[in-house]
Enzyme design. Structure first.
Site, PDB file in Angstrom:
ATOM      1  CE1 TYR A 286      -3.800  -2.284   0.178  1.00 42.44           C
ATOM      2  CE2 TYR A 286      -2.867  -3.136   2.219  1.00 42.44           C
ATOM      3  CZ  TYR A 286      -3.792  -3.221   1.196  1.00 42.44           C
ATOM      4  OH  TYR A 286      -4.712  -4.247   1.186  1.00 42.44           O
TER       5      TYR A 286
ATOM      6  CG  ASP B 173      -1.641 -12.856   5.912  1.00 46.72           C
ATOM      7  OD1 ASP B 173      -2.073 -13.997   6.100  1.00 46.72           O
ATOM      8  OD2 ASP B 173      -2.344 -11.936   5.457  1.00 46.72           O
TER       9      ASP B 173
END
Length: 617
Positions: free
Chosen positions: A133, A195
């Site tokens: 991002y 994650d």
């Protein structure tokens, strides 16, 4: 020192093709934010060094400003404060030449006040590990980076009676977990991690990220923020306003008049009056310098599992089965249904697999046209992909569902029986536990993640095409229905392949909605691939919005376009956010453009909103 007037040169107002340009001073090499004179930047740097110490203020060389490795590394230096995945071709990079590293909340206050004094934009980060991002890069090039994670990295409190931690921005999931182990508390309470474990606990919550235990909604499990507002004042959300909590408060009469700090500061989220916490997430209304995070009591038992599904066309039936199980609480956490290519990529890169497959086939003297020569670099065809799963990964399906059950064995057995009764309805589905898996499987890594033990195993999928590739995430939200899943999957896969990439994606069902996370790998050294990646994502955003699917977070280059898709009632969401921005950040110094929210000083600069048609912006 007198405040400097904002000056936006005429040539910048007329700059149509590069709305986020490098404005570099030729003599000093400094990147200047739009409308900030060199004198203001030099004065700001000088004052920062005096206020925080010269050793905590870095100025990058011209080479460092456009350098930095793709993973941003762990070292300091302003050269790492760019979009390491270098999405935008040419000179329109998101970059900064100055970074300051505060050591405490009071340092952050000093920085903010100096930014107001000199009218120089600032861009706060925690650890900057949200690489897909934009990572550590500022939305507005030239903004001074406030690297909160470099020195503000303490676990301030671990409470094993009420099960919470209080952390500063630099505390990673690894470090919080290690602190639990160090204090002998891991057997009593667990953290929840996403994650990858290297990111900031605070930063992930502020971006409304998720993990995979029953405490996986990180924003819902925070309690009590310490915020530095754009005017430099400190605001404690929730119950944290019960007393003056500043360091010198105990010396003042005011403290005794107001009473002690509220004992429920990290226990009751909403406090009294309007609930403010949400406006500080994914926004540019304040800088969070510490937060309370609720931790999960040891559930008294845990078992992870993998369900595999053979066929691509199984997707709608699987999702229809998942929804009632999640809503009813049988699935007690955010679990993942993953396209098999993501899992394959986590276990090895393409060249390795096809080199090994080629070698084995040669030994068997049974080479076929299905397997290409060793060292395959082009995209897999659908035939190759399906054949690959069936011959190389026999304990894996086209779709793979990773979940876990929590609690005593009796509860686990009951939940597993319900899940088995439903997933067994899908023809060819298979259930595996960790002990059943002979060949390498991603379940060995998910098993650790889903019990709150951080790791970075899933970084491996970034190497699918080779070392040094960048990545982007497309993250639309939809109802958890089979027809939505199929429409999203077909749309995304079609466009991804149309632009010359391979589809990798996951479906995650939250309490009442479904995240569809599309992972894109592209060559950061190829202007063509970067251009295609950006064009692809702009089409994904537009066409998904036309179906009623909005993204929940995005890369900095795409923030304006995503914000524009939430356009009901004449862009009321954005107009309301801008009204708040102008009220709390009168000088427009804090993270201009974050989530598409621009302050008044930049709002009407032509082309400032990337990827948005003029009539919308």
């Amino acid at each position: 020192m007198a405040e400097l007037n904002l000056v936006i040169p005429t040539e910048l107002n007329e700059h149509k093709t590069a709305p986020n340009p490098f404005i570099r001073d030729k003599e000093t090499g400094l990147i200047l934010p739009l409308g900030v004179p060199l004198r203001a930047m030099l004065n700001m740097i000088s004052d920062l060094k005096e206020a925080l110490g010269a050793e905590h203020v870095s100025v990058a060389t011209e080479e460092e400003q456009i350098g930095g490795d793709v993973f941003h590394g762990e070292g300091g230096g302003a050269g790492k404060y760019v979009d390491g995945h270098d999405l935008v071709p040419g000179e329109d990079k998101f970059a900064s030449s100055v970074v300051v590293q505060p050591g405490c909340t009071e340092d952050v206050q000093k920085i903010v006040r100096l930014a107001n004094k000199h009218l120089v934009p600032i861009s706060p980060i925690s650890r900057g590990k949200n690489l897909g991002y934009g990572g550590r890069a500022p939305r507005l090039s030239g903004s001074i980076i406030i690297d909160l994670g470099a020195r503000m990295n303490r676990v301030l409190e671990l409470n094993d009676e009420c099960y919470y931690a209080v952390v500063e921005p630099g505390v990673s999931y690894f470090e919080l977990h290690e602190e639990l182990v160090k204090r002998g508390l891991r057997d009593k309470m667990w953290i929840d991690c996403p994650d990858l474990g290297w990111g900031s606990v605070l930063g992930n919550m502020m971006d409304r990220g998720v993990g995979y235990t029953p405490y996986g909604d990180h924003f819902s499990n925070h309690c009590g923020m310490e915020i530095v507002l754009p005017n430099g004042e400190v605001y404690h959300t929730g119950m944290g306003l019960g007393a003056d909590t500043s360091p010198l408060a105990f010396l003042t009469l005011l403290s005794s008049a107001m009473g002690k700090d509220n004992a429920s500061r990290y226990l009751f989220q909403t406090g009294y009056g309007p609930y403010m916490d949400g406006i500080f997430t994914q926004s540019n209304f304040g800088i969070c310098t510490s937060v309370g995070m609720w931790l999960m009591p040891n559930p008294g038992g845990y078992r992870s599992y993998l369900w595999t599904f053979e066929k691509e066309e199984d997707l709608p039936q699987i999702v229809e089965l998942m929804r009632p199980l999640r809503v009813a609480g049988v699935f007690g956490h955010v679990s993942q249904l993953r396209h098999s290519l993501v899992d394959i990529a986590c276990l090895g890169d393409k060249e390795y697999y096809f080199r090994e497959s080629h070698r084995r086939r040669r030994l068997q003297l049974a080479l076929t046209s299905v397997f290409p020569p060793a060292g395959k670099k082009d995209n897999l065809t659908e035939e190759e992909f399906v054949h690959f799963i069936k011959t190389r990964f026999k304990q894996q399906g086209y779709w793979n569902y990773y979940g876990a059950v929590y609690g005593p064995k009796e509860i686990q057995d009951c939940q597993l029986a319900i899940i088995k009764s439903q997933f067994s309805k899908v023809a060819g589905s298979k259930l595996y536990f960790v002990e059943d898996l002979i060949e390498p499987s991603l379940l060995h890594h998910r098993d650790v993640t889903m019990q709150g033990i951080p790791n970075n195993a899933e970084l491996k999928w970034l190497d699918w095409r080779g070392k040094g590739y960048g990545h982007l995430f497309f993250a639309p939200i939809s109802p958890p229905r089979g027809d939505d899943a199929v429409k999203q999957y077909k749309l995304c896969k079609k466009l991804v392949e149309e632009y010359g990439f391979e589809f990798l994606g996951n479906f995650c069902i939250g309490s009442r909605e479904m995240h569809h996370i599309v992972d894109l790998i592209y060559d950061v050294n190829s202007a063509d691939e970067k251009s295609r990646a950006q064009q692809l994502f702009r089409r994904l955003i537009k066409e998904s919005a036309e179906h009623g699917w909005g993204e929940y977070r995005t890369h900095i280059a795409l923030m304006d376009q995503v914000a524009a898709t939430y356009g009901a009632n004449d862009q009321i969401q954005l107009r309301f956010a801008e009204a708040l921005k102008d009220a709390v950040d009168k000088n427009g110094i804090m993270a201009p453009g974050k989530s598409g929210i621009w302050p008044k000083r930049y709002r009407n600069v032509p082309g400032i909103r990337l990827g948005v048609a003029p009539e919308v912006s």
